[in-house]
Design a protein around this motif. Sequence first.
Motif, PDB file in Angstrom:
ATOM      1  N   LYS A 145       0.920  -1.242   0.109  1.00 14.14           N
ATOM      2  CA  LYS A 145       0.001   0.088  -0.190  1.00 14.14           C
ATOM      3  C   LYS A 145       1.006   1.259   0.108  1.00 14.14           C
ATOM      4  O   LYS A 145       0.489   2.201  -0.676  1.00 14.14           O
ATOM      5  CB  LYS A 145      -1.015  -0.014   1.232  1.00 14.14           C
ATOM      6  CG  LYS A 145      -1.818   1.059   1.191  1.00 14.14           C
ATOM      7  CD  LYS A 145      -2.775   1.105   2.711  1.00 14.14           C
ATOM      8  CE  LYS A 145      -3.489   2.388   2.815  1.00 14.14           C
ATOM      9  NZ  LYS A 145      -4.483   2.219   3.874  1.00 14.14           N
ATOM     10  N   GLN A 146       2.075   1.009   0.882  1.00 14.39           N
ATOM     11  CA  GLN A 146       2.745   2.488   0.802  1.00 14.39           C
ATOM     12  C   GLN A 146       3.537   2.891  -0.392  1.00 14.39           C
ATOM     13  O   GLN A 146       4.140   4.166  -0.516  1.00 14.39           O
ATOM     14  CB  GLN A 146       3.965   2.406   2.138  1.00 14.39           C
ATOM     15  CG  GLN A 146       4.827   1.303   1.802  1.00 14.39           C
ATOM     16  CD  GLN A 146       4.405  -0.007   2.545  1.00 14.39           C
ATOM     17  OE1 GLN A 146       3.206  -0.457   2.763  1.00 14.39           O
ATOM     18  NE2 GLN A 146       5.331  -0.573   3.470  1.00 14.39           N
ATOM     19  N   VAL A 147       3.694   1.889  -1.472  1.00 12.30           N
ATOM     20  CA  VAL A 147       4.370   2.251  -2.398  1.00 12.30           C
ATOM     21  C   VAL A 147       3.360   2.554  -3.729  1.00 12.30           C
ATOM     22  O   VAL A 147       3.409   2.695  -4.856  1.00 12.30           O
ATOM     23  CB  VAL A 147       5.515   1.360  -3.030  1.00 12.30           C
ATOM     24  CG1 VAL A 147       6.223   1.149  -2.127  1.00 12.30           C
ATOM     25  CG2 VAL A 147       4.636  -0.078  -3.296  1.00 12.30           C
ATOM     26  N   GLN A 148       1.932   2.209  -3.416  1.00 10.19           N
ATOM     27  CA  GLN A 148       0.931   2.373  -4.405  1.00 10.19           C
ATOM     28  C   GLN A 148       0.714   3.644  -4.413  1.00 10.19           C
ATOM     29  O   GLN A 148       0.022   4.394  -3.554  1.00 10.19           O
ATOM     30  CB  GLN A 148      -0.336   1.795  -3.941  1.00 10.19           C
ATOM     31  CG  GLN A 148      -1.544   1.873  -5.080  1.00 10.19           C
ATOM     32  CD  GLN A 148      -1.313   1.082  -6.182  1.00 10.19           C
ATOM     33  OE1 GLN A 148      -0.655   1.828  -7.086  1.00 10.19           O
ATOM     34  NE2 GLN A 148      -1.313  -0.061  -6.349  1.00 10.19           N
ATOM     35  N   SER A 149       1.078   4.481  -5.658  1.00  8.29           N
ATOM     36  CA  SER A 149       0.852   5.900  -6.002  1.00  8.29           C
ATOM     37  C   SER A 149      -0.426   6.170  -6.375  1.00  8.29           C
ATOM     38  O   SER A 149      -1.049   7.258  -6.630  1.00  8.29           O
ATOM     39  CB  SER A 149       1.733   6.453  -7.022  1.00  8.29           C
ATOM     40  OG  SER A 149       1.895   5.604  -8.247  1.00  8.29           O
ATOM     41  N   ASN A 150      -1.369   5.207  -6.965  1.00  8.21           N
ATOM     42  CA  ASN A 150      -2.823   5.514  -7.666  1.00  8.21           C
ATOM     43  C   ASN A 150      -3.817   5.492  -6.543  1.00  8.21           C
ATOM     44  O   ASN A 150      -3.908   4.534  -6.058  1.00  8.21           O
ATOM     45  CB  ASN A 150      -2.910   4.379  -8.659  1.00  8.21           C
ATOM     46  CG  ASN A 150      -4.167   4.473  -9.498  1.00  8.21           C
ATOM     47  OD1 ASN A 150      -5.104   4.968  -9.022  1.00  8.21           O
ATOM     48  ND2 ASN A 150      -4.136   4.492 -10.867  1.00  8.21           N
ATOM     49  N   THR A 151      -4.126   6.799  -6.466  1.00  9.21           N
ATOM     50  CA  THR A 151      -5.053   6.756  -5.367  1.00  9.21           C
ATOM     51  C   THR A 151      -6.342   5.799  -5.474  1.00  9.21           C
ATOM     52  O   THR A 151      -7.153   5.438  -4.516  1.00  9.21           O
ATOM     53  CB  THR A 151      -5.689   8.240  -5.280  1.00  9.21           C
ATOM     54  OG1 THR A 151      -6.424   8.625  -6.542  1.00  9.21           O
ATOM     55  CG2 THR A 151      -4.486   8.951  -4.782  1.00  9.21           C
ATOM     56  N   ILE A 152      -6.871   5.338  -7.027  1.00  8.01           N
ATOM     57  CA  ILE A 152      -8.094   4.686  -7.182  1.00  8.01           C
ATOM     58  C   ILE A 152      -7.744   3.350  -6.559  1.00  8.01           C
ATOM     59  O   ILE A 152      -8.498   2.623  -5.896  1.00  8.01           O
ATOM     60  CB  ILE A 152      -8.118   4.765  -8.460  1.00  8.01           C
ATOM     61  CG1 ILE A 152      -8.876   6.029  -9.016  1.00  8.01           C
ATOM     62  CG2 ILE A 152      -9.339   3.515  -8.837  1.00  8.01           C
ATOM     63  CD1 ILE A 152      -8.991   6.102 -10.531  1.00  8.01           C
ATOM     64  N   LEU A 153      -6.352   2.810  -6.542  1.00  7.84           N
ATOM     65  CA  LEU A 153      -6.081   1.537  -6.319  1.00  7.84           C
ATOM     66  C   LEU A 153      -5.820   1.576  -5.071  1.00  7.84           C
ATOM     67  O   LEU A 153      -6.238   0.366  -4.295  1.00  7.84           O
ATOM     68  CB  LEU A 153      -5.019   1.120  -6.935  1.00  7.84           C
ATOM     69  CG  LEU A 153      -4.898   1.116  -8.663  1.00  7.84           C
ATOM     70  CD1 LEU A 153      -3.535   0.402  -9.099  1.00  7.84           C
ATOM     71  CD2 LEU A 153      -6.052   0.038  -9.093  1.00  7.84           C
ATOM     72  N   VAL A 154      -5.503   2.592  -4.242  1.00  6.07           N
ATOM     73  CA  VAL A 154      -5.466   2.547  -2.842  1.00  6.07           C
ATOM     74  C   VAL A 154      -6.669   2.536  -2.189  1.00  6.07           C
ATOM     75  O   VAL A 154      -7.063   1.625  -1.090  1.00  6.07           O
ATOM     76  CB  VAL A 154      -4.758   3.873  -2.230  1.00  6.07           C
ATOM     77  CG1 VAL A 154      -4.778   3.947  -0.828  1.00  6.07           C
ATOM     78  CG2 VAL A 154      -3.171   3.966  -2.739  1.00  6.07           C
ATOM     79  N   GLN A 155      -7.856   3.114  -2.924  1.00 10.08           N
ATOM     80  CA  GLN A 155      -9.055   3.091  -2.329  1.00 10.08           C
ATOM     81  C   GLN A 155      -9.707   1.864  -2.329  1.00 10.08           C
ATOM     82  O   GLN A 155     -10.576   1.067  -1.498  1.00 10.08           O
ATOM     83  CB  GLN A 155     -10.008   4.204  -3.005  1.00 10.08           C
ATOM     84  CG  GLN A 155     -11.457   4.379  -2.660  1.00 10.08           C
ATOM     85  CD  GLN A 155     -11.493   4.872  -0.934  1.00 10.08           C
ATOM     86  OE1 GLN A 155     -10.730   5.455  -0.665  1.00 10.08           O
ATOM     87  NE2 GLN A 155     -12.681   4.369  -0.393  1.00 10.08           N
ATOM     88  N   LEU A 156      -9.599   1.309  -3.567  1.00  8.53           N
ATOM     89  CA  LEU A 156      -9.901  -0.274  -3.912  1.00  8.53           C
ATOM     90  C   LEU A 156      -9.641  -1.140  -2.854  1.00  8.53           C
ATOM     91  O   LEU A 156     -10.365  -2.083  -2.281  1.00  8.53           O
ATOM     92  CB  LEU A 156      -9.358  -0.743  -5.108  1.00  8.53           C
ATOM     93  CG  LEU A 156      -9.895  -2.282  -5.661  1.00  8.53           C
ATOM     94  CD1 LEU A 156     -11.419  -2.322  -5.809  1.00  8.53           C
ATOM     95  CD2 LEU A 156      -9.123  -2.498  -6.879  1.00  8.53           C
ATOM     96  N   ARG A 157      -8.177  -1.096  -2.391  1.00 10.01           N
ATOM     97  CA  ARG A 157      -7.787  -1.902  -1.345  1.00 10.01           C
ATOM     98  C   ARG A 157      -8.503  -2.012   0.198  1.00 10.01           C
ATOM     99  O   ARG A 157      -8.791  -2.845   0.374  1.00 10.01           O
ATOM    100  CB  ARG A 157      -6.271  -1.688  -0.968  1.00 10.01           C
ATOM    101  CG  ARG A 157      -5.262  -1.824  -2.271  1.00 10.01           C
ATOM    102  CD  ARG A 157      -3.839  -1.350  -2.042  1.00 10.01           C
ATOM    103  NE  ARG A 157      -3.232  -2.207  -0.897  1.00 10.01           N
ATOM    104  CZ  ARG A 157      -2.039  -2.942  -1.507  1.00 10.01           C
ATOM    105  NH1 ARG A 157      -1.998  -2.945  -2.829  1.00 10.01           N
ATOM    106  NH2 ARG A 157      -1.439  -3.550  -0.650  1.00 10.01           N
TER     107      ARG A 157
END
Length: 760
Positions: free
Chosen positions: A177-189
């Motif tokens: 999560k901490q290296v995921q830059s795409n906010t859409i993908l962070v929200q999906l998680r």
Amino acid sequence: MAHVYNLRTVKHVTNNYKTLRKYNEKKDPMTNICHVEMGPFDLKVHGKKRKDRFYYGVRIVTGCQETAGTASQVYLELIGNEGQTGKIDIGDNWKMFQSSDATFDDYIIECDENLGEVQLVTLGNNGCRSKSSIAGWYADFTFVVNLQTKVGQIFPCYHWIGDGDSFTESANCATLKQVQSNTILVQLRKQQVEERKKIYVWLMFRESGVPSGIDITTAPPPLDEKFDKGNDQSYYKILAFGSQNGNFDLAKKLLSAALGRSIDECDTVNSLHAYYELAKSIERAGSKATPGEDCKVEESLVAYEGNRWISDVEFGRQILNGVNCVLIERCTELPYNFPVTNQMVKNVLCRGMSLQMEMEEGHVYICNLSELLDGLLCREGYYCAAPLCLLYVNPAGNLVPIAIQLQRNPGKDNPIFLPTDYWLDWLLAKIYFSSSNAQHHQLSSHYIACHAAMEAYSVATMRTIPDAHPVYKLLKPAFRYTMATNVIGRFILINDGGTIDQIFSIGSESAVSGKNELITRISAMYNVHSTNINKNLIARGVGDADKLPNYYYREDGVRLWDAIESFVTSIIHLFYLNDTDVEQDTELKEWAYEVHNFGFPSYRTLPQGRGFPQQIKSRTELIEYCTLIIFTASVQHSAVNFGQFQTYGYVPNSPANMRRPVPTQKNVATYDDLLESLPTVMATGVSVAFTYSLSQFSDDEIFLGGYPTMWFTGEKEKACVTEFLNSLRAINTDIIARNKKLDIPYIHLLSQRCPSSITV
């Protein structure tokens, strides 16, 4: 983000990959995974492509499970970095994949706007018009190609999509999560774990202290946790599990038919050989009732051959390599309640040394169930010893018993039985010990240490870690069917009045029973590290092959632990570059907290080391616990489960119950006493079917190292899996070569006999 309209499917081709390239021959014989070659994706657009339109190729792969296809109409949604399609209904008039599994459907989608690079794919299930039709849909993965850039991406799914549900797939390889830059993908998680917490609800067993499981009291188990195949109702399972709450009518009917005569619940088996013949009769009846399923008594009951089971060498072999292979400990000092003297055993100590000297040299071992089983309430007319057994490694390298005490406290009415005693006294002492060992094995080594622990890990993982996390990808195959298996077990196996209560000495149809008390006692002593084989061997003092040879569970288990640990290390090091990365992983923090506080709630206040840590702070810790979970689900469970028919199928070798009080004198036992102590015809039949059922693999079993084709999408992760499989093959080769030299091969830890998860 703009929504794209004027969508249409300009091409649709469907295929069933089971019919392509000899599907069954493509199955990996070691893992049972089929890596299917589906052929090229034809990306040519029928007719002329319009320059003002944008085209995307989509391949949707349905799983090969029997009911993976659906009669529902399903839909697809593509979400790119420049636009999204909205729902695209796919299929033909509500018949998409109807009654069809193992399909791949190729589409070309035409859009009036550019989606950019597709980042997410949503697959949805609109529901089914007919209640009698198959509504659920199991999708393996989606492959999307941007025809403008020719870039293709894999979107793993590997989930059931229920009636009215949807699932959104991410194209990214496993990421933190901490290296995921795409906010859409962070929200999906975040959304994924929040939704799971609604359906994966904890069920805690506060009174017994057993690790927590999944609560299905208010809702059925999650769709992803169901068995892919229909419930197997083989002859053996009906016989084993059909007797509930004292109702033996079904078992009596089946056994009477098998034996060709009417039987009573209290009928005694009239000879030791008759127990073998009874097992053979059940085999014949089972083979006739369930064509193609053969119990293979002659191959499995090797302990019976030539009365091998009576010998002390065979008794010692089963202590080391039978199903309760984790009970034995090195004895450096006799327990206070086991007054074995040098005079008692001097005739069986073969090196000319005293008992004390033999203990100091590491030649003496002990199995001590005296405190754990002492005073347990048994069913009326049944008995359970609380034994201690002293064992000795002789100069030939064989482990043999040299003294057995059957009750906790020494005294005149609790003699120490010796190999030099009258043969029936010694044999009965070994049988009573083995019966007690069976009670301990089923509830401690098997149920709590494997089944219950793995369910706790499974529920915590589903509640806290999203699909895109590398730890999820590592561990999820270790949880396949575990919740479904345990839910069934709680209703028919360990429930009050269930199978355990019907055939074991410590059973009862009420909540007040020796079974429930033993579960509580075991839980109070349980250590989550008990299935860390290296720590466990050290704790028991049995790690030295020179002192304790022929311990094949140890030899094979350590090598498999090392192989799993090496694989886990390679994956973890790809994503966590240092310990700081571990500490900063908030999803991992929540996982550890969940396991510690809710998975093993009874151990929150216990000394450090008994329970799962509340926080994992280093790569080394993370590797250890991931290895522990994978090992427990596969290797450890295989060691304590799949040899059950070999150990218990010939009932006198290790009876589930004893019908006479524990012997209190020597030189009074008769052959009739022996037979009348052993289980009845009825209990024997149920026990044979019970242990046979628990020893079988399912047709759709997936074995250690078996990861689905597109589970890991990164090339580095795939290389790690390949190296892992190569390590397992090398271990298998060595085990097979060694087994050729053994009278009784130890086959239970061949990786192709170690399911990756607990499925039975």
